[in-house]
Design an enzyme around this catalytic site. Structure first.
Site: not given
Ligand code: TXD
Length: 319
Positions: A10, A12, A83, A119, A176
């Site tokens: 990931g 992002g 979210r 995460i 969480h």
């Molecule tokens: O305390 C905690 N655990 C958290 C969790 C605190 C904050 C955010 N938390 C969660 O982390 C949030 O609810 C998300 O489920 C994740 C990732 O958050 P982020 O802000 O980094 O999300 P992004 O910017 O959307 O990045 C997610 C990336 C994005 O680039 C997608 O293209 C990629 O995930 N993605 C994938 N990568 C690989 N393989 C698959 N299948 C895939 N699907 C989406």
């Protein structure tokens, strides 16, 4: 000795921040993996170019192929969707469960010896599913949430009392979600448990109650401000602390979502409790003494986690 290999699944907002912090701290070489083409490569190149300014000799690479995570020592998983305002973490379950399946299979095939930190939300259910899909040992698969929730708790306490964040030790246990359990009696300001800190005039009971509430809703507060996603700086720092404890065998005791087998009277699920992280992964689980109130709050939080796990089983009967 070869540098450690850190795979970030990931790329992002959190993944990119993790790559930046891991490179600046020279924790190891970094692979940024994502299904989006160009994003992991672009972020890896940008940070690699920055390395000439911050002066660390680490390699960074973006990838869309799981083969590139081969031999990773640590995998930090943020793949999935975050979210949007108005959504609860639980609303993400359907999409992110499918993502955990793909990620778990990728890790199983290419990085079976890694220490895995999940995460992705809803955290406690996703780390449970990721462990099942990957088949990795339970002590090598953990979830990050408690370090972040506790950091929020500690920051709010520092802001209110004026005491350095370094001299505040805050603990948040349970799942969480908004019914997480900030542990008031076990958290300290300048060594004083919070009820004593109130008695000593560091903050009022009303301030403390408001901070507990704000901590529980800390994720939502940031989502409402950002509007386009969720927190990423503090989540990334939190996961780095956990990865570092493993890679450097620091044996830090951190609140992490770990597999319980009898501790706290619970089995067969992941939930946030204090765990010692060292070179073998989860090396010890610390059991706090809990009073009736704390037990009841913990039980409520655990019931939410169990509900989410059941929802995963309903969606994916093989689990
Ligand atoms: O305390 C905690 N655990 C958290 C969790 C605190 C904050 C955010 N938390 C969660 O982390 C949030 O609810 C998300 O489920 C994740 C990732 O958050 P982020 O802000 O980094 O999300 P992004 O910017 O959307 O990045 C997610 C990336 C994005 O680039 C997608 O293209 C990629 O995930 N993605 C994938 N990568 C690989 N393989 C698959 N299948 C895939 N699907 C989406």
């Amino acid at each position: 000795m070869a540098r450690a290999k850190i795979a970030l699944i990931g790329a992002g907002m959190i993944g990119g921040t993790l790559a930046h912090v891991a490179a600046r701290e020279a924790l190891g070489d970094v692979i940024l993996f994502d299904i989006a083409e160009g994003t992991p490569q672009g972020k890896a190149l940008d940070i690699a170019e920055a390395s000439a300014v911050f002066g660390q000799d680490v390699a960074l690479k973006g990838a869309n192929d799981y083969a590139d995570i081969s031999g990773a020592d640590v995998c930090i998983v943020t793949a999935g969707v975050p979210r949007k305002p108005g959504m609860s973490r639980d609303d993400l379950i359907g999409i992110n469960l499918k993502v955990m399946k793909a990620v778990g299979e990728g890790i199983k095939q290419h990085a079976p010896n890694a220490f895995v930190i999940c995460i992705t939300n809803p955290l406690d259910a996703m780390v449970w599913a990721l462990q099942k899909f990957s088949g990795l040992p339970k002590e090598k698969v953990i979830g990050m949430a408690g370090v972040l929730d506790s950091a929020r708790f500690a920051y709010f306490l520092a802001e209110k009392t004026g005491v350095s964040v370094q001299d505040i030790h805050a603990w948040t246990l349970g799942g969480h979600g908004d019914d997480m359990v900030p542990m008031v009696r076990h958290s300290t300001v300048g060594g004083l448990p919070l009820p004593d800190a109130v008695a000593a005039g560091f903050l009022s009971q009303a301030d403390l109650d408001a901070i507990v509430e704000r901590t529980r809703k800390g994720g939502g507060e940031i989502v409402a401000l950002l509007k386009t996603g969720s927190a990423f700086y503090a989540p990334a720092e939190s996961a780095i602390a956990m990865a570092k404890s493993y890679l450097l065998d620091q044996k830090r005791v951190l609140p992490c979502a770990v597999w319980l087998s009898g501790e706290y009277g619970l089995s067969d699920l992941y939930v946030g409790v204090p765990a010692m992280i060292g070179a073998n992964g989860v090396e010890k689980i610390v059991e706090f003494t809990t009073n009736d109130d704390e037990k009841a709050m913990f039980a409520k939080s655990v019931a939410s986690v169990q509900g989410l796990i059941q929802a995963c089983k309903d969606i994916e009967p093989s689990l």
